[in-house]
Structure formats: structure tokens, C-alpha cells
Motif scaffolding. Structure first.
Motif, PDB file in Angstrom:
ATOM      1  N   ARG A   4     -13.989 -14.257  26.656  1.00 39.29           N
ATOM      2  CA  ARG A   4     -13.898 -15.672  27.030  1.00 39.29           C
ATOM      3  C   ARG A   4     -13.960 -15.838  28.553  1.00 39.29           C
ATOM      4  O   ARG A   4     -13.294 -15.124  29.292  1.00 39.29           O
ATOM      5  N   ILE A   5     -14.781 -16.764  28.971  1.00 36.75           N
ATOM      6  CA  ILE A   5     -14.921 -17.122  30.381  1.00 36.75           C
ATOM      7  C   ILE A   5     -14.454 -18.572  30.498  1.00 36.75           C
ATOM      8  O   ILE A   5     -14.894 -19.426  29.721  1.00 36.75           O
ATOM      9  N   PHE A   6     -13.563 -18.824  31.434  1.00 36.47           N
ATOM     10  CA  PHE A   6     -12.986 -20.169  31.563  1.00 36.47           C
ATOM     11  C   PHE A   6     -13.578 -20.887  32.769  1.00 36.47           C
ATOM     12  O   PHE A   6     -13.563 -20.355  33.885  1.00 36.47           O
ATOM     13  N   VAL A   7     -14.096 -22.062  32.514  1.00 32.47           N
ATOM     14  CA  VAL A   7     -14.669 -22.880  33.591  1.00 32.47           C
ATOM     15  C   VAL A   7     -14.034 -24.265  33.505  1.00 32.47           C
ATOM     16  O   VAL A   7     -14.156 -24.938  32.483  1.00 32.47           O
ATOM     17  N   PRO A   8     -13.340 -24.700  34.554  1.00 30.47           N
ATOM     18  CA  PRO A   8     -12.689 -26.011  34.489  1.00 30.47           C
ATOM     19  C   PRO A   8     -13.698 -27.149  34.292  1.00 30.47           C
ATOM     20  O   PRO A   8     -14.840 -27.066  34.735  1.00 30.47           O
ATOM     21  N   ALA A   9     -13.217 -28.173  33.623  1.00 26.93           N
ATOM     22  CA  ALA A   9     -14.062 -29.348  33.395  1.00 26.93           C
ATOM     23  C   ALA A   9     -13.345 -30.604  33.878  1.00 26.93           C
ATOM     24  O   ALA A   9     -13.637 -31.694  33.412  1.00 26.93           O
ATOM     25  N   ASP A  10     -12.408 -30.455  34.802  1.00 27.91           N
ATOM     26  CA  ASP A  10     -11.743 -31.665  35.277  1.00 27.91           C
ATOM     27  C   ASP A  10     -12.618 -32.327  36.340  1.00 27.91           C
ATOM     28  O   ASP A  10     -13.578 -31.742  36.834  1.00 27.91           O
ATOM     29  N   SER A  11     -12.279 -33.569  36.687  1.00 25.13           N
ATOM     30  CA  SER A  11     -13.172 -34.363  37.535  1.00 25.13           C
ATOM     31  C   SER A  11     -13.490 -33.676  38.854  1.00 25.13           C
ATOM     32  O   SER A  11     -14.642 -33.648  39.280  1.00 25.13           O
ATOM     33  N   THR A  12     -12.459 -33.130  39.496  1.00 18.27           N
ATOM     34  CA  THR A  12     -12.701 -32.539  40.810  1.00 18.27           C
ATOM     35  C   THR A  12     -13.548 -31.278  40.700  1.00 18.27           C
ATOM     36  O   THR A  12     -14.479 -31.086  41.478  1.00 18.27           O
ATOM     37  N   ALA A  13     -13.241 -30.432  39.718  1.00 15.78           N
ATOM     38  CA  ALA A  13     -14.043 -29.222  39.539  1.00 15.78           C
ATOM     39  C   ALA A  13     -15.500 -29.598  39.267  1.00 15.78           C
ATOM     40  O   ALA A  13     -16.427 -28.982  39.785  1.00 15.78           O
ATOM     41  N   ARG A  14     -15.674 -30.641  38.465  1.00 15.65           N
ATOM     42  CA  ARG A  14     -17.046 -31.085  38.170  1.00 15.65           C
ATOM     43  C   ARG A  14     -17.714 -31.642  39.415  1.00 15.65           C
ATOM     44  O   ARG A  14     -18.909 -31.453  39.621  1.00 15.65           O
TER      45      ARG A  14
END
Lengths: 189, 147
Positions: A4-14
Motif C-alpha cells: 500500500r502506498i498512501f497519497v493524501p487527498a486533502d485540499s492542501t495536498a491536492r
């Protein structure tokens, strides 16, 4: 099982390009599962990519979309990779923190109930189910919980509000109030 | 357009607090809420035109004129100002040749101010249509406007 690779999807990360990073990862010919999480809030490291290892999650960041493919050029990078930040939980900024309401943020897929359960979710509800109505009222009273549900006054000093006196709280599952009670229980658990 | 707006208003009129959902739906479909729509929305909800106008004029994000193909929102709140958004908005206005609440003559870009996008840790923030961008300087804005 795919790693598993975790990539944030919150507004700032996006806003810093996390979607493009996830997009690049999804095109790689490597057996990985991309999990979109919230952000741990270490925005100077976003997009912060985390990789599951036996020791815990190791981090890379910030990773720009045009660097992502290179990072995985020889397979899934490990903790010895020159750009690895090490275990994310051990980062100086994060390590001394005690997170309560944000304990799962950045770690789980916020829409995954499986993730929620695996990271301490439902504990308040479980505890509430062991108690009878009076027991729940008692524990909420002693919590000193304030908020809309108690009309901004501590329960202990104002007496039990009408909806608790009705003692229907444990049965009335259509109301929002039992949720708040279970929330309260999870805070004081 | 009016027929469609009446249809939207009718379909949502039973919602609790239907006015905002209707205004959103109209703006999502047409890009703005034309003044000619007001009496029809008011009629569907049994409100006065003044009440509907009051809500439309209260919320800055509800437009009353057609937007450009792109709408650029520049954050003017404290954190972004501290990180140079005043220079950024000057650059945007000079480059586009328009001020806030205006649209370029070719209909390409509308420019709007916004007061906090909640992205203070990575100021200055700019939003183009629905997409948020962090740490935007003049060069980055030019790049975004060209893409």
C-alpha cells in the motif's frame, strides 16, 4: 498482497499536486495499492507519499509528479533510498504530538469503515452498548461535556436535560443524539 | 433558460431551506443567476423578489453576470497578504487588464477576490474554477493562466 502506498487527498495536498502524483503512480507497472488519505498536516512535506513496510510507514516528500516515476524506477523504494524521510511517525515534528480528534487523519482513507475500525473506530459505540441508558447518562454527566447537545451548560450543574430524562436515548436511534453520546464516550474512553 | 430555471426551482422547492440549493443548481448549470431568474425562483418558493435578491446579493460567490471561461479567485485574507498576495493581485490585474469582479473582453478570464480559502499554511492561495493552488507567485500564476 500488493503493497500500500498512501497519497493524501486533502485540499492542501491536492493544491500542491497530490492528485498528479497519484495519477503517475497508478500508471506504473508495479503491484501497489494506492490509498488516498487525509493529510498529517506536515504541509512543507506535501505531497507526502508514504509506503507501507514491516517497520511502519516510511515517507518521501515533497514528491512532485515529475519525480514520482523516477522514485519508483527500480521498484518500490525502501528506507535506504537517499530521499527517504524515514518512518513518518518518528519525524521530529510528529513524534512528540499527542493527537486526539485528528488521530486517524493522514493515516486512513477517511471513507473506509474498515480503516476506521482498524484504527480504534467504534470503541465508544461498543462501550455504550455494554451500558444501560442510566449508565450512559451517568458517564456523559461526569464527562463535563459541553456543546450544543447540553445547551452550553455542564450537565453536572444543570441537571439532566429533558431528552436524557426521557431515558429514550439508547433506543432512539433515529436521533442525532445517541451519536453524540457515543462520541462523548469515545473521547473519555 | 427561464423554463429550465423554473424546472430547477420546482424540483428543489420541497427541500428544507430550498433557496440556496436552487441558487447553487442554477449557477452550476448556467454559471450565474440572471436577474430575470429572480421572479421565477421567488414564485416557486412563495418568497418576495426582495428576499431572493437579498440572498443573492449577500453571497459573493453567487454571480449575477456570466463568468469568463475561467474564474480566478485570489485570496486576500491575512495569511496570503502576509505572503505577498497584494503583489500577486496587482500582477493579475495588470496582466489581464481587468479589475476584480470583471471579465476580460475576450470572455476568457474573470477575476474575483476571495477571503480565505482555508489554505493558510501554503499562502498565497489561488483558486481557478474548482481547483486550489498553493504558494502562487506571479510566475506560477502566468503558468496557470496559460495552461
Amino acid at each position: 498482497m500488493s503493497r500500500r502506498i498512501f497519497v493524501p487527498a486533502d485540499s492542501t495536498a491536492r493544491s500542491l499536486g497530490a492528485d498528479a502524483v497519484a495519477e503517475v503512480l497508478s500508471t506504473l507497472d508495479i503491484d501497489i495499492e494506492i490509498v488516498r488519505t487525509g493529510s498529517r498536516g506536515l504541509y512543507w512535506l506535501e505531497p507526502l507519499l508514504e509506503i507501507e513496510t514491516d517497520e511502519g510507514r516510511i515517507g518521501f516528500g515533497p514528491v512532485a509528479a515529475d519525480q514520482a516515476a523516477a522514485l519508483f524506477a527500480t521498484g518500490i523504494p525502501d528506507a535506504d533510498h537517499k530521499d527517504c524521510l524515514g518512518l513518518v511517525e518518528e519525524l521530529d515534528y510528529l513524534k512528540p504530538q499527542q493527537r486526539l480528534t485528528t488521530a486517524r487523519v493522514g493515516i486512513t482513507d477517511p471513507l473506509s469503515l474498515g480503516d476506521y475500525a482498524a484504527h480504534g473506530g467504534w470503541q465508544g459505540l461498543e462501550k455504550a452498548r455494554q451500558l444501560d441508558s442510566a449508565g450512559i447518562v451517568d458517564i456523559v454527566t461526569h464527562s463535563g461535556l459541553r456543546g450544543g447537545v447540553v445547551r452550553l451548560s455542564p450537565l453536572a450543574s444543570s441537571g439532566k436535560p429533558y431528552w436524557m430524562q426521557a431515558a429514550g436515548i439508547a433506543r432512539n436511534t433515529s436521533s442525532a443524539m445517541p451519536m453524540r453520546v457515543t462520541q462523548a464516550l469515545s473521547w473519555i474512553a | 433558460m427561464i423554463e429550465r430555471i423554473r424546472e430547477i426551482a420546482r424540483s428543489l422547492s420541497a427541500e428544507p431551506g430550498a433557496l440556496l440549493p436552487i441558487l447553487h443548481a442554477v449557477q452550476d448549470e448556467f454559471g450565474y443567476v440572471a436577474s430575470s431568474a429572480v421572479p421565477h425562483i421567488a414564485g416557486a418558493l412563495n418568497l418576495s423578489r426582495a428576499e431572493v435578491h437579498g440572498v443573492i446579493s449577500f453571497y459573493h460567490l453567487i454571480r449575477t453576470s456570466p463568468p469568463g471561461k475561467k474564474t480566478v479567485y485570489i485570496c486576500r485574507a491575512e495569511s496570503c497578504q502576509a505572503m505577498g498576495s497584494a503583489a500577486l493581485e496587482q500582477h493579475a490585474q495588470d496582466t489581464l487588464g481587468i479589475g476584480y469582479h470583471q471579465t476580460t473582453d475576450d470572455g476568457e478570464v474573470s477575476l474575483e477576490p476571495v477571503y480565505c480559502l482555508g489554505n493558510c499554511s501554503c499562502s498565497p492561495s489561488v483558486m481557478i474554477d474548482d481547483q486550489l493552488y498553493s504558494r502562487v507567485d506571479a510566475a506560477r500564476l502566468d503558468e496557470l493562466l496559460e495552461s
